[in-house]
Design a protein around this motif. Structure first.
Motif, PDB file in Angstrom:
ATOM      1  N   ALA A 184       4.837  -3.824  -2.593  1.00  0.00           N
ATOM      2  CA  ALA A 184       4.609  -3.125  -1.319  1.00  0.00           C
ATOM      3  C   ALA A 184       3.633  -3.925  -0.445  1.00  0.00           C
ATOM      4  O   ALA A 184       3.822  -4.044   0.772  1.00  0.00           O
ATOM      5  CB  ALA A 184       4.066  -1.721  -1.571  1.00  0.00           C
ATOM      6  N   TYR A 185       2.627  -4.495  -1.092  1.00  0.00           N
ATOM      7  CA  TYR A 185       1.654  -5.348  -0.374  1.00  0.00           C
ATOM      8  C   TYR A 185       2.374  -6.518   0.311  1.00  0.00           C
ATOM      9  O   TYR A 185       2.117  -6.846   1.467  1.00  0.00           O
ATOM     10  CB  TYR A 185       0.611  -5.855  -1.372  1.00  0.00           C
ATOM     11  N   GLY A 186       3.304  -7.108  -0.429  1.00  0.00           N
ATOM     12  CA  GLY A 186       4.097  -8.220   0.112  1.00  0.00           C
ATOM     13  C   GLY A 186       4.932  -7.804   1.323  1.00  0.00           C
ATOM     14  O   GLY A 186       5.281  -8.632   2.166  1.00  0.00           O
ATOM     15  N   GLN A 187       5.239  -6.520   1.390  1.00  0.00           N
ATOM     16  CA  GLN A 187       6.006  -5.999   2.534  1.00  0.00           C
ATOM     17  C   GLN A 187       5.073  -5.545   3.660  1.00  0.00           C
ATOM     18  O   GLN A 187       5.509  -4.855   4.581  1.00  0.00           O
ATOM     19  CB  GLN A 187       6.863  -4.809   2.097  1.00  0.00           C
ATOM     20  N   GLY A 188       3.799  -5.863   3.537  1.00  0.00           N
ATOM     21  CA  GLY A 188       2.871  -5.576   4.634  1.00  0.00           C
ATOM     22  C   GLY A 188       2.065  -4.308   4.485  1.00  0.00           C
ATOM     23  O   GLY A 188       1.244  -3.988   5.339  1.00  0.00           O
ATOM     24  N   ILE A 189       2.281  -3.558   3.412  1.00  0.00           N
ATOM     25  CA  ILE A 189       1.501  -2.324   3.212  1.00  0.00           C
ATOM     26  C   ILE A 189       0.050  -2.689   2.851  1.00  0.00           C
ATOM     27  O   ILE A 189      -0.188  -3.504   1.957  1.00  0.00           O
ATOM     28  CB  ILE A 189       2.109  -1.468   2.080  1.00  0.00           C
TER      29      ILE A 189
ATOM     30  N   SER B 131      15.861  -5.804  -8.792  1.00  0.00           N
ATOM     31  CA  SER B 131      16.385  -4.641  -8.085  1.00  0.00           C
ATOM     32  C   SER B 131      15.274  -3.693  -7.641  1.00  0.00           C
ATOM     33  O   SER B 131      15.344  -3.141  -6.572  1.00  0.00           O
ATOM     34  CB  SER B 131      17.434  -3.915  -8.923  1.00  0.00           C
ATOM     35  N   PHE B 132      14.216  -3.531  -8.472  1.00  0.00           N
ATOM     36  CA  PHE B 132      13.176  -2.630  -7.959  1.00  0.00           C
ATOM     37  C   PHE B 132      12.398  -3.250  -6.820  1.00  0.00           C
ATOM     38  O   PHE B 132      11.973  -2.572  -5.896  1.00  0.00           O
ATOM     39  CB  PHE B 132      12.303  -1.995  -9.075  1.00  0.00           C
ATOM     40  N   MET B 133      12.269  -4.605  -6.852  1.00  0.00           N
ATOM     41  CA  MET B 133      11.595  -5.257  -5.722  1.00  0.00           C
ATOM     42  C   MET B 133      12.387  -5.036  -4.437  1.00  0.00           C
ATOM     43  O   MET B 133      11.831  -4.692  -3.412  1.00  0.00           O
ATOM     44  CB  MET B 133      11.449  -6.752  -5.981  1.00  0.00           C
ATOM     45  N   GLU B 134      13.688  -5.237  -4.523  1.00  0.00           N
ATOM     46  CA  GLU B 134      14.512  -5.007  -3.342  1.00  0.00           C
ATOM     47  C   GLU B 134      14.407  -3.570  -2.871  1.00  0.00           C
ATOM     48  O   GLU B 134      14.326  -3.296  -1.687  1.00  0.00           O
ATOM     49  CB  GLU B 134      15.988  -5.283  -3.671  1.00  0.00           C
ATOM     50  N   THR B 135      14.424  -2.658  -3.836  1.00  0.00           N
ATOM     51  CA  THR B 135      14.418  -1.249  -3.474  1.00  0.00           C
ATOM     52  C   THR B 135      13.131  -0.860  -2.752  1.00  0.00           C
ATOM     53  O   THR B 135      13.180  -0.171  -1.740  1.00  0.00           O
ATOM     54  CB  THR B 135      14.575  -0.369  -4.733  1.00  0.00           C
TER      55      THR B 135
ATOM     56  N   SER C  91       0.585   5.407  -4.584  1.00  0.00           N
ATOM     57  CA  SER C  91       0.982   4.555  -5.709  1.00  0.00           C
ATOM     58  C   SER C  91       0.541   5.092  -7.069  1.00  0.00           C
ATOM     59  O   SER C  91       0.635   4.396  -8.086  1.00  0.00           O
ATOM     60  CB  SER C  91       0.400   3.156  -5.492  1.00  0.00           C
ATOM     61  N   LYS C  92       0.091   6.344  -7.108  1.00  0.00           N
ATOM     62  CA  LYS C  92      -0.361   6.949  -8.374  1.00  0.00           C
ATOM     63  C   LYS C  92       0.710   6.804  -9.453  1.00  0.00           C
ATOM     64  O   LYS C  92       1.897   6.983  -9.161  1.00  0.00           O
ATOM     65  CB  LYS C  92      -0.690   8.435  -8.150  1.00  0.00           C
ATOM     66  N   THR C  93       0.278   6.512 -10.650  1.00  0.00           N
ATOM     67  CA  THR C  93       1.104   6.303 -11.857  1.00  0.00           C
ATOM     68  C   THR C  93       1.928   5.012 -11.817  1.00  0.00           C
ATOM     69  O   THR C  93       2.550   4.657 -12.813  1.00  0.00           O
ATOM     70  CB  THR C  93       2.089   7.483 -12.164  1.00  0.00           C
ATOM     71  N   LYS C  94       1.950   4.303 -10.701  1.00  0.00           N
ATOM     72  CA  LYS C  94       2.798   3.114 -10.593  1.00  0.00           C
ATOM     73  C   LYS C  94       2.032   1.849 -10.971  1.00  0.00           C
ATOM     74  O   LYS C  94       0.835   1.730 -10.727  1.00  0.00           O
ATOM     75  CB  LYS C  94       3.345   2.988  -9.173  1.00  0.00           C
ATOM     76  N   PRO C  95       2.720   0.876 -11.589  1.00  0.00           N
ATOM     77  CA  PRO C  95       2.052  -0.347 -12.042  1.00  0.00           C
ATOM     78  C   PRO C  95       1.686  -1.291 -10.891  1.00  0.00           C
ATOM     79  O   PRO C  95       2.290  -1.258  -9.818  1.00  0.00           O
ATOM     80  CB  PRO C  95       3.101  -1.002 -12.949  1.00  0.00           C
TER      81      PRO C  95
ATOM     82  N   MET D 281       4.301  -3.142  -8.804  1.00  0.00           N
ATOM     83  CA  MET D 281       4.983  -2.420  -7.716  1.00  0.00           C
ATOM     84  C   MET D 281       4.095  -2.321  -6.482  1.00  0.00           C
ATOM     85  O   MET D 281       4.579  -2.408  -5.352  1.00  0.00           O
ATOM     86  CB  MET D 281       5.420  -1.030  -8.193  1.00  0.00           C
ATOM     87  N   LEU D 282       2.802  -2.181  -6.696  1.00  0.00           N
ATOM     88  CA  LEU D 282       1.890  -2.169  -5.549  1.00  0.00           C
ATOM     89  C   LEU D 282       1.900  -3.529  -4.852  1.00  0.00           C
ATOM     90  O   LEU D 282       1.890  -3.605  -3.626  1.00  0.00           O
ATOM     91  CB  LEU D 282       0.456  -1.819  -5.984  1.00  0.00           C
TER      92      LEU D 282
END
Ligand code: PLP
Length: 241
Positions: free
Chosen positions: A54-59, A7-11, A43-47, A50-51
Motif C-alpha cells: 500500500a505504501y508503494g501505491q502512495g498510501i 496476485s495480492f500485490m495487484e489486488t 491495516s490491523k492484523t495485516k502483515p 501488505m502495508l
C-alpha cells in the motif's frame, strides 16, 4: 507461491485505485474539494508486506487499533508514515503510544485524555486527538454520547499538550450504507455546534467517519478522514477486529 504473492500485490493496488476513484466521485457529488478528505488504510492484523504494498501505491496514512501492533509496525516501516490510532485505548498503554501517532481518534473519557496529557508533558510533545462519539448509541461501542460530548470537549480542552482536532464515530455495521447517513449528519451537526462555542485549544475541523461499507456516504456528509480496511486489504480473520 510466487503467483499468489503477485496476485495480492495487484489486488491491493487495484483496491486502492478503486477506493480513490469512489472517493473522488463522492467528493464531487458533494461539491467538495478533492484535497479535503484523506484515505486511512486500516491495516490491523495485516502483515508488514501488505502495508509496504500500500505504501508503494502512495498510501501514507495507516490506521491500527492496538497499541502493541501499531508500535511494532511503526518501528519497522518508513518514518514518513502517519500513524492513526483508531481503536479503544487503555490508559496503561498510553505511554507506549504517545509520540508515535499523527492522530488518536478514540478519546472518549477525561481520564484517558488526562493520561495522554501527562505523557505528552513528560515527553514534551504535542498530541492531536479526536473525541469519539457513539452517535448511534450502540451498547457494544465505545465513545461518549452526543449529549455529553460538548462537556467532555470543554474539559479536555484545558489539559496541556493535547489538542482536539474534531470528532470521530463508528457507525453501525450495515449492508445498507444509506442507513448510516443520519449518524454522519448528526456527528457533523455536533461538530458545528461545538465549533460555535469557540473553545480555546479546540478545532472542529476534522470528522473521522466512514469505513469500507459506507465511506462514500460519509464523504457526502463531510468526512475528512475515511478509515478503510477490508476494501483495501481484504477480509480479516478475526471477526472482532
Ligand atoms: C477495523 C476498523 C475500520 C475498518 O473497517 P473495514 O470495515 O474493514 O473498512 C475502521 N474504523 C475502525 C475504528 C476500525 O476498528
Amino acid at each position: 507461491m510466487k503467483a499468489l504473492w503477485g496476485s495480492f500485490m495487484e489486488t491491493i493496488g487495484q483496491n486502492i485505485l478503486q477506493v480513490k476513484s469512489n472517493m473522488e466521485k463522492a467528493l464531487e457529488r458533494a461539491g467538495r474539494r478533492q484535497d479535503s478528505a484523506v484515505l486511512i488504510a486500516v491495516s490491523k492484523t495485516k502483515p508488514i508486506s501488505m502495508l509496504m504494498e500500500a505504501y508503494g501505491q502512495g498510501i501514507r496514512d495507516f490506521g491500527e487499533n492496538r497499541v502493541q501492533e501499531l508500535v511494532e509496525k511503526y518501528e519497522q516501516l518508513p518514518k514518513d508514515i502517519r500513524w492513526h490510532m483508531i481503536g479503544h485505548l487503555q490508559r496503561n498503554k498510553v505511554k507506549d503510544l504517545v509520540g508515535k501517532t499523527v492522530l488518536i481518534h478514540s478519546v472518549d473519557s477525561y481520564r484517558l485524555a488526562g493520561e495522554i496529557s501527562k505523557e505528552a508533558v513528560r515527553k514534551d510533545t504535542d498530541v492531536d486527538i479526536l473525541i469519539e462519539v457513539n452517535v448511534a448509541q450502540e451498547e457494544s461501542k465505545f465513545g461518549v454520547c452526543v449529549e455529553e460530548a460538548c462537556a467532555l470537549v470543554e474539559a479536555v480542552a484545558a489539559l496541556p499538550k493535547v489538542h482536539i482536532k474534531g470528532l470521530m464515530t463508528i457507525a453501525p455495521n450495515t449492508k445498507i450504507p444509506e442507513e448510516n447517513r443520519k449518524y454522519f449528519r448528526r456527528l457533523r451537526q455536533l461538530s458545528v455546534d461545538i465549533a460555535r462555542k469557540n473553545i480555546d485549544n479546540v478545532s472542529m475541523y476534522v470528522l473521522s467517519m466512514g469505513m469500507t461499507n459506507d465511506y462514500t456516504v460519509a464523504l457526502e456528509e463531510g468526512a475528512g478522514y475515511v478509515r478503510v480496511g477490508t476494501g483495501i486489504f481484504g477480509t480479516r480473520s478475526q471477526h472482532d477486529r
